[in-house]
Design a protein around this motif. Structure first.
Motif, PDB file in Angstrom:
ATOM      1  N   PRO A   1      30.944 -29.502  -0.836  1.00  0.00           N
ATOM      2  CA  PRO A   1      29.852 -30.439  -1.698  1.00  0.00           C
ATOM      3  C   PRO A   1      28.749 -30.755  -0.644  1.00  0.00           C
ATOM      4  N   THR A   2      28.719 -31.101   0.448  1.00  0.00           N
ATOM      5  CA  THR A   2      27.711 -31.747   1.505  1.00  0.00           C
ATOM      6  C   THR A   2      26.882 -30.462   1.665  1.00  0.00           C
ATOM      7  N   GLU A   3      27.237 -29.210   2.038  1.00  0.00           N
ATOM      8  CA  GLU A   3      26.629 -28.070   2.395  1.00  0.00           C
ATOM      9  C   GLU A   3      25.883 -27.685   0.988  1.00  0.00           C
ATOM     10  N   PHE A   4      26.476 -27.646   0.153  1.00  0.00           N
ATOM     11  CA  PHE A   4      25.989 -27.330  -1.432  1.00  0.00           C
ATOM     12  C   PHE A   4      24.707 -28.159  -1.793  1.00  0.00           C
ATOM     13  N   MET A   5      25.125 -29.373  -1.937  1.00  0.00           N
ATOM     14  CA  MET A   5      24.269 -30.451  -2.477  1.00  0.00           C
ATOM     15  C   MET A   5      22.798 -30.383  -1.645  1.00  0.00           C
ATOM     16  N   THR A   6      22.980 -30.169  -0.300  1.00  0.00           N
ATOM     17  CA  THR A   6      21.993 -30.229   0.675  1.00  0.00           C
ATOM     18  C   THR A   6      20.956 -28.987   0.435  1.00  0.00           C
ATOM     19  N   ALA A   7      21.641 -27.777   0.042  1.00  0.00           N
ATOM     20  CA  ALA A   7      20.949 -26.497  -0.136  1.00  0.00           C
ATOM     21  C   ALA A   7      20.269 -26.812  -1.698  1.00  0.00           C
ATOM     22  N   VAL A   8      20.635 -27.580  -2.556  1.00  0.00           N
ATOM     23  CA  VAL A   8      20.388 -27.600  -3.812  1.00  0.00           C
ATOM     24  C   VAL A   8      18.881 -28.596  -3.777  1.00  0.00           C
ATOM     25  N   LEU A   9      19.373 -29.735  -3.003  1.00  0.00           N
ATOM     26  CA  LEU A   9      18.139 -30.801  -2.920  1.00  0.00           C
ATOM     27  C   LEU A   9      16.839 -30.079  -2.228  1.00  0.00           C
ATOM     28  N   THR A  10      17.097 -29.061  -1.117  1.00  0.00           N
ATOM     29  CA  THR A  10      15.909 -28.571  -0.592  1.00  0.00           C
ATOM     30  C   THR A  10      15.381 -27.533  -1.708  1.00  0.00           C
ATOM     31  N   SER A  11      16.058 -26.896  -2.546  1.00  0.00           N
ATOM     32  CA  SER A  11      15.388 -26.015  -3.499  1.00  0.00           C
ATOM     33  C   SER A  11      14.609 -26.630  -4.366  1.00  0.00           C
TER      34      SER A  11
ATOM     35  N   ALA B   1      24.723 -36.413  -5.915  1.00  0.00           N
ATOM     36  CA  ALA B   1      25.328 -36.245  -4.407  1.00  0.00           C
ATOM     37  C   ALA B   1      25.981 -37.520  -4.056  1.00  0.00           C
ATOM     38  N   ARG B   2      25.317 -38.847  -4.493  1.00  0.00           N
ATOM     39  CA  ARG B   2      26.059 -40.134  -4.048  1.00  0.00           C
ATOM     40  C   ARG B   2      27.099 -40.418  -4.939  1.00  0.00           C
ATOM     41  N   ARG B   3      27.057 -39.965  -6.146  1.00  0.00           N
ATOM     42  CA  ARG B   3      28.260 -39.958  -7.224  1.00  0.00           C
ATOM     43  C   ARG B   3      29.446 -39.103  -6.425  1.00  0.00           C
ATOM     44  N   MET B   4      29.248 -38.252  -5.791  1.00  0.00           N
ATOM     45  CA  MET B   4      30.245 -37.369  -5.228  1.00  0.00           C
ATOM     46  C   MET B   4      30.526 -37.986  -3.671  1.00  0.00           C
ATOM     47  N   GLY B   5      30.111 -39.200  -3.546  1.00  0.00           N
ATOM     48  CA  GLY B   5      30.556 -39.780  -2.225  1.00  0.00           C
ATOM     49  C   GLY B   5      29.978 -39.186  -1.015  1.00  0.00           C
ATOM     50  N   ILE B   6      29.052 -38.531  -1.268  1.00  0.00           N
ATOM     51  CA  ILE B   6      28.184 -38.082  -0.292  1.00  0.00           C
ATOM     52  C   ILE B   6      26.907 -39.037   0.463  1.00  0.00           C
ATOM     53  N   GLU B   7      26.784 -39.680   1.657  1.00  0.00           N
ATOM     54  CA  GLU B   7      25.915 -40.466   1.750  1.00  0.00           C
ATOM     55  C   GLU B   7      24.728 -39.930   2.017  1.00  0.00           C
ATOM     56  N   VAL B   8      23.439 -40.218   1.618  1.00  0.00           N
ATOM     57  CA  VAL B   8      21.999 -39.952   1.785  1.00  0.00           C
ATOM     58  C   VAL B   8      21.272 -40.733   2.755  1.00  0.00           C
ATOM     59  N   LEU B   9      20.654 -40.415   3.915  1.00  0.00           N
ATOM     60  CA  LEU B   9      20.254 -40.994   4.891  1.00  0.00           C
ATOM     61  C   LEU B   9      18.832 -40.923   4.400  1.00  0.00           C
ATOM     62  N   PRO B  10      18.053 -42.107   4.641  1.00  0.00           N
ATOM     63  CA  PRO B  10      16.671 -42.171   4.296  1.00  0.00           C
ATOM     64  C   PRO B  10      15.907 -41.335   5.293  1.00  0.00           C
ATOM     65  N   PRO B  11      14.429 -40.816   4.837  1.00  0.00           N
ATOM     66  CA  PRO B  11      13.664 -40.163   5.698  1.00  0.00           C
ATOM     67  C   PRO B  11      13.491 -41.114   6.968  1.00  0.00           C
ATOM     68  N   ASP B  12      13.129 -40.278   8.009  1.00  0.00           N
ATOM     69  CA  ASP B  12      13.420 -40.909   9.518  1.00  0.00           C
ATOM     70  C   ASP B  12      12.094 -40.064  10.293  1.00  0.00           C
ATOM     71  N   VAL B  13      11.243 -40.513  10.772  1.00  0.00           N
ATOM     72  CA  VAL B  13      10.194 -39.743  11.547  1.00  0.00           C
ATOM     73  C   VAL B  13      10.773 -39.150  12.862  1.00  0.00           C
TER      74      VAL B  13
ATOM     75  N   GLY C   1      27.792 -35.068   8.909  1.00  0.00           N
ATOM     76  CA  GLY C   1      28.259 -35.038   7.747  1.00  0.00           C
ATOM     77  C   GLY C   1      27.962 -36.007   6.600  1.00  0.00           C
ATOM     78  N   LYS C   2      26.512 -36.299   6.745  1.00  0.00           N
ATOM     79  CA  LYS C   2      25.646 -37.051   5.557  1.00  0.00           C
ATOM     80  C   LYS C   2      24.441 -36.015   5.204  1.00  0.00           C
ATOM     81  N   ILE C   3      23.839 -36.416   4.200  1.00  0.00           N
ATOM     82  CA  ILE C   3      22.407 -35.626   3.974  1.00  0.00           C
ATOM     83  C   ILE C   3      21.299 -36.408   4.326  1.00  0.00           C
ATOM     84  N   ARG C   4      20.719 -35.736   5.348  1.00  0.00           N
ATOM     85  CA  ARG C   4      19.202 -36.627   5.682  1.00  0.00           C
ATOM     86  C   ARG C   4      17.974 -36.059   4.935  1.00  0.00           C
ATOM     87  N   PHE C   5      17.372 -36.989   4.413  1.00  0.00           N
ATOM     88  CA  PHE C   5      16.082 -36.819   3.415  1.00  0.00           C
ATOM     89  C   PHE C   5      15.197 -35.849   4.316  1.00  0.00           C
TER      90      PHE C   5
END
Length: 489
Positions: free
Chosen positions: A385-395, A418-430, A442-446
């Motif tokens: 799920p993490t790899e898939f949702m990261t790819a989906v968000l990028t698209s 992604a959050r409903r699936m229990g995947i943590e989404v980290l906020p954008p960070d310069v 193991g988390k999605i970085r914005f």
């Protein structure tokens, strides 16, 4: 496609260079350019389209010619419903339109518009339709060049070109192929170098459990609310169910009752019965329902001895509901069935069913191809799920900006999923974000590119500067980034 091209265009050549193009990561325009270079620019042309004067458009055009005030014309046009099958005559029956038509000038506008409605107004270029010919295209069809572009098109449209025996190819730019490709790259980075999307099991329990519970948001073709409701009803247990589901989720099968019949038969609420034993091997996978065009063709061949060409002619007649052709072919079908010792009464009953449901039949090869991509995306979502949702968000970057006013856009929807699936989404960070969405611990970085007003140049500049060493603060950030790429906004 490659084999088809080579056999059609070069029947005498023994070998051709390999197709060294990654269709998963290439825009449609690049693919068409590649085809031009491979087969010769004079043997490739895009297909023309003709835009018609629809109900709204004809009113606006006539109003412009009559020098009527734009605001008045706009008011009239807004009273006409939107949609492909809207006709001006029907729209004029409404009380609001009849009130407006009391004005002599408006009445004149509507009278003229009625006469012009449906006429061809302008030309365009088909989004994906491309002709590839053995000899220069100009030997088969006159060509044209667009007024606003240098794209060379045919002067015959997509309905005429195949009738001339020409090879028409539609290059569909599926973003989903890029999503699968990106997800696989994430998996290989994570320590699965041998992962092969084409070797996944087609009976994965986790995948079908996810589909049965209709948690298919972001899955190709199974993303909309309507088809998720249907997934919940059908509760697929095999790949064939996904293929059928894609074919059934259309207005025709839904309104004709075929969809309800399929669901009831799958779950044993209605018994599956065949009018003749020869029908069973053809209709077994779809619980006795005629879902696909190929089934209709196979029935006519197996029961009535139609040739493949005659079976295809029957398919076309059913699809276009050409009554005269259907009645002519009925006699041939009943006669052919008689030679197989099938009684006329049963043959007519089968033919009636073919006419009723065959007209809604879907192309099975198309449904299987889409079904495979749907299954692959569902497999990735269920198992990685993490790899898939990261790819989906990028698209979704560039297709929908995120922000408080964009509650309905896909980026926000998929972040919530992604959050409903229990995947943590980290906020954008310069200091930590990449240009696109990325996986960190193991988390999605914005991704920086998904932030409104942050362009590609700015994002790349920030990422490049942060790689040397992290930014210590705003002053350090401003002193080290490229100020040509990054502005106040």
């Amino acid at each position: 496609h490659k084999l088809l091209f080579e056999r059609f265009l070069n029947p005498d050549r023994k070998s051709m260079p390999d197709l060294d193009i990654d269709f998963a990561d290439t825009g449609r325009d690049k693919v068409i350019q590649y085809v031009r270079e491979k087969y010769g620019a004079d043997c490739v042309a895009q297909i023309i389209t003709f835009g018609s004067l629809g109900a709204k458009l004809v009113v606006r055009d006539v109003g412009r010619v009559m020098d009527m005030p734009l605001q008045q014309v706009d008011e009239i046009a807004k009273k006409i419903p939107a949609g492909p099958n809207v006709h001006l005559h029907e729209a004029m029956q409404g009380p609001e339109m009849q009130e407006l038509a009391k004005d002599p000038q408006v009445k004149r506008l509507l009278e003229l518009s009625l006469k012009l409605e449906g006429l061809k107004r302008h030309t365009g270029v088909h989004a994906a339709g491309t002709l590839i010919t053995k000899e220069p295209v100009v030997r088969y069809t006159p060509l044209a060049k667009g007024a606003k572009s240098d794209v060379v098109t045919t002067q015959y449209d997509g309905d005429v070109c195949p009738k001339l025996g020409l090879l028409k190819v539609d290059f569909l730019g599926l973003r989903t192929l890029s999503i699968i490709d990106d997800a696989v790259k994430f998996l290989k980075k994570r320590g699965k170098p041998d992962f092969d999307i084409d070797a996944i099991p087609m009976d994965d329990a986790k995948t079908f459990e996810m589909l049965r519970t209709a948690k298919s948001l972001a899955v190709f073709q199974l993303d909309s609310q309507g088809i998720r409701d249907l997934l919940f009803r059908i509760k697929p247990t095999a790949f064939e169910d996904i293929v059928s589901l894609i074919a059934l989720f259309r207005p025709g099968p839904m309104q004709s009752g075929m969809l309800d019949m399929f669901v009831d038969r799958k779950h044993g609420r209605e018994s599956v019965e065949y009018e003749h034993k020869l029908l069973e091997p053809i209709l077994k996978d779809t619980y006795g329902c005629m879902v696909f065009q190929e089934q209709v063709m196979e029935i006519s061949k197996s029961l009535a001895g139609f040739t493949p060409g005659e079976a295809d002619g029957l398919r076309k007649a059913m699809g276009k509901k050409i009554h005269e052709d259907l009645e002519k072919m009925r006699a041939q079908f009943v006669k052919g069935c008689g030679e197989n010792k099938i009684k006329d009464k049963i043959a007519n009953k089968i033919y009636d069913q073919m006419v009723k449901f065959g007209g809604y039949g879907f192309n099975k090869s198309h449904s299987v191809a889409y079904g495979l991509v749907a299954y692959q995306t569902a497999f990735l979502k269920a198992n990685y799920p993490t790899e898939f949702m990261t790819a989906v968000l990028t698209s979704e970057i560039g297709h929908a900006a995120s922000g408080p006013a964009a509650k309905d856009n896909k980026l926000v929807t998929y972040l919530e999923e992604a959050r409903r699936m229990g995947i943590e989404v980290l906020p954008p960070d310069v200091n930590k974000s990449h240009t696109r969405f990325d996986i960190q611990d193991g988390k999605i970085r914005f991704g920086l590119l998904a932030i409104k007003n942050v362009g590609e140049g700015a994002a790349e500049s920030i990422v490049a500067a942060a790689q040397d060493k992290p930014f210590a603060g705003l002053t350090d950030f401003c002193s080290r980034v490229d100020l040509h790429s990054i502005n106040k906004k």
